[in-house]
Design an enzyme around this catalytic site. Sequence first.
Site, mmCIF file in Angstrom:
data_model
loop_
_atom_site.group_PDB
_atom_site.id
_atom_site.type_symbol
_atom_site.label_atom_id
_atom_site.label_comp_id
_atom_site.label_asym_id
_atom_site.label_seq_id
_atom_site.Cartn_x
_atom_site.Cartn_y
_atom_site.Cartn_z
ATOM 1 N N ASP A 37 0.816 -1.267 0.147
ATOM 2 C CA ASP A 37 0.351 -0.193 0.283
ATOM 3 C C ASP A 37 0.829 1.195 0.167
ATOM 4 O OD1 ASP A 37 -2.461 1.859 0.451
ATOM 5 O OD2 ASP A 37 -2.618 1.656 2.605
ATOM 6 N N HIS A 48 -3.569 14.374 0.396
ATOM 7 C CA HIS A 48 -4.063 13.680 1.453
ATOM 8 C C HIS A 48 -3.614 13.550 2.534
ATOM 9 C CE1 HIS A 48 -5.283 9.572 3.526
ATOM 10 N NE2 HIS A 48 -4.777 9.215 3.478
ATOM 11 N N ASP A 108 -9.986 0.100 0.344
ATOM 12 C CA ASP A 108 -9.104 0.024 1.322
ATOM 13 C C ASP A 108 -9.865 0.293 3.188
ATOM 14 O OD1 ASP A 108 -6.193 -1.232 2.472
ATOM 15 O OD2 ASP A 108 -5.234 0.586 2.132
#
Length: 442
Positions: free
Chosen positions: A138, A145, A244
């Site tokens: 990931d 973000h 996710d």
Amino acid sequence: MTSLNETHNPALKSWLASANAADCDFPIQNLPFAVFRRKGSTEAFRCGVAIGDQILDLAAVAKAGIFTGDTGKTVQAGAQDKLNALMALGQPAWSSLRLVLSRALREGAAEEATLQLCLLPQAQAEYDVPARIGDYTDFYTSVHHATNIGKQFRPDNPLLPNYKWVPIGYHGRASSIGVSGQQFRRPVGQTMPPGATEPTLGACKRLDIELELGIFIGSGNAQGEAVDITEAEDHVFGICLLNDWSARDIQGWEYQPLGPFLSKSFASTVSPWVVTLEALAPYRVAFTRPAEDPQPMAYLDSTGNRSGGAFDIQLQVGLQTPQMRAAGQSDASICRTSYRHAYWTVAQMVTHHTVNGCNLQPGDLFGSGTLSGPTLDQAGALIELTTGGKNPIALPNGEQRTWLEDGDSVVLRGWCEREGVTRIGFGECVGTVLPARLPKGA
Ligand code: CA
């Protein structure tokens, strides 16, 4: 890097009428891959290609025997229950298959009568996770973000000094990745409530989404051999939608010093359809860095990456509460953004991941990281949309949400559109939160 060819021609029409509708996710210019079977059956899963509202069954195509030679072998790889064998064949094989299928699905193609018998309506299908995912990595490629999250902890210095130099990532969990339609229990874990002196075990109270894209690795690299950025995209099979899910309260207590653990590993949801980089070629955009930012280091830089290493993929998050479902209302949009705002490209992720000699394998999955755009309505997680839980979002039916509640369904959608180019889509990625099951003592 895949360039435009006859398969992208906007004038192409399929003999299948539903593929020619203007708002269709799966026109003949897309041709994404999934694994599927007839809904409710015990049939073996096999690979298929989306065309209009149908799935072209590659196992049935292989059986029909209309393609021979290398194409025949590629189709045979698609007869298996996961995409891994097809992924391992490499970019030239995926590209040849795309060309052959594009020609065979066009208006007037001689293969029409045979391929008509190899179709299953998408409405009658169920899907599985597209690949046997060996490893899931990931990333954290949205600077917006990273900045929004950083501000909540370090208002004066939101972005850590490494962010603009190194594509940040961590190794995640592959076993709990499910396909669209996934329902999962609200995770249970340790949290340290504000003001408390001891942690408690209980159901997560700050359950969140992460709007991401999933990047499936096709052909791998040998251990010890880094992938040069000019060849990085040849190792990428395609892109899907990825939610996710995150347990923010569990994460806040557990993440130091080694990073996220149980707050991330309970579930992640992918869309069934994987759109190839070749299909996305018309939607490439230049990768640029603000002049005041450090430019990528030489190993993360190439002319191709600068001129077209980013993709303009439109993204949307919808939320449907149980009350909305009971009233027959569809999901309400809570976020709208584009992948073009990412700080690092797909090619940079592959090259950085392998620079230490790490070997990638067919079917490995990368998460892009939460894809937030520059403004708050483009934020891909509730922790940003509600500013850390302080400002609930209002839904059209009068309900509010700060974090996800039991029974909530989240729908991710992705598509590409531009004047003069055929619109293509990713379909949907849906997941639903079930109530927690508390262990003894919680
Ligand atoms: Ca993530």
